[in-house]
Every structure is written in structure tokens, then in C-alpha cells.
Design an enzyme around this catalytic site. Structure first.
Site, PDB file in Angstrom:
ATOM      1  N   ARG A  18      81.347  51.663  57.617  1.00 22.89           N
ATOM      2  CA  ARG A  18      82.436  52.542  57.176  1.00 22.89           C
ATOM      3  C   ARG A  18      83.195  51.955  55.995  1.00 22.89           C
ATOM      4  NH1 ARG A  18      86.118  53.116  61.891  1.00 22.89           N
ATOM      5  NH2 ARG A  18      85.372  51.018  62.238  1.00 22.89           N
ATOM      6  N   ASN A  36      83.321  56.421  62.969  1.00 23.87           N
ATOM      7  CA  ASN A  36      82.359  56.216  64.042  1.00 23.87           C
ATOM      8  C   ASN A  36      82.403  57.396  64.999  1.00 23.87           C
ATOM      9  OD1 ASN A  36      81.546  53.685  63.147  1.00 23.87           O
ATOM     10  ND2 ASN A  36      82.966  52.585  64.462  1.00 23.87           N
TER      11      ASN A  36
END
Length: 88
Positions: A18, A36
Site C-alpha cells: 500500500r 487491505n
């Protein structure tokens, strides 16, 4: 401006996927979010110029060095997009 949703499968959580995606997206001038999902995938929503999204899409197929990307699914997105690029 185009907006796309990507679902990335593989070893993509706990490997800075990320944060690395945010870095790439900001460099490309994209807005959106990387987060996520409970099933182990990472969701990326990206908005901006089509060529920048294509560059990000190519990067998502391998991600950062610690990741192992098995599959990238590309979907249309019509929902809201946060300004800038966030990690959720």
C-alpha cells in the site's frame, strides 16, 4: 479523467504494498486510495490521466520487491475518490 478499481491478489499484505502504491500514484499525479481487504487482497482505486493509470497498472503487476503478485483484476469505478492518494 479516468477512474479504475484494481484488486490485487498474492503476497500483497505486510510487504509495504500500500505504501509503495501510494508513492507510485503520487509520483504519477493520481488521486485515490490503497487498502487491505479482509480476504488478503489489496484494493486500489486510482483516478487521473489515462496514461498515468496505465503506468500504475503495469507497476501493480509486480509491486514492491517483497511482494508476489498472482493476479490483478481491473474494474470500472464510479464511486467517490479521495483527494490526493491515501492508504486505508
Amino acid at each position: 479523467m479516468d477512474t479504475v478499481r484494481f484488486l490485487i491478489e498474492g503476497r500483497v499484505q505486510g510487504v509495504f504494498f500500500r505504501a509503495s502504491t501510494r508513492e507510485q500514484a503520487r509520483r504519477l499525479g493520481l488521486a485515490g486510495i490503497a487498502r487491505n481487504l479482509a480476504d488478503g487482497r489489496v484494493e486500489v482505486i486510482a483516478a487521473g490521466e489515462a496514461d498515468a493509470i496505465e503506468t500504475l497498472a503495469g507497476w501493480l503487476h509486480h509491486g514492491p520487491p517483497q511482494a508476489r503478485v498472482d493476479r490483478v483484476e481491473r474494474l470500472a469505478w464510479t464511486g467517490p475518490v479521495p483527494p490526493g492518494f491515501e492508504v486505508g
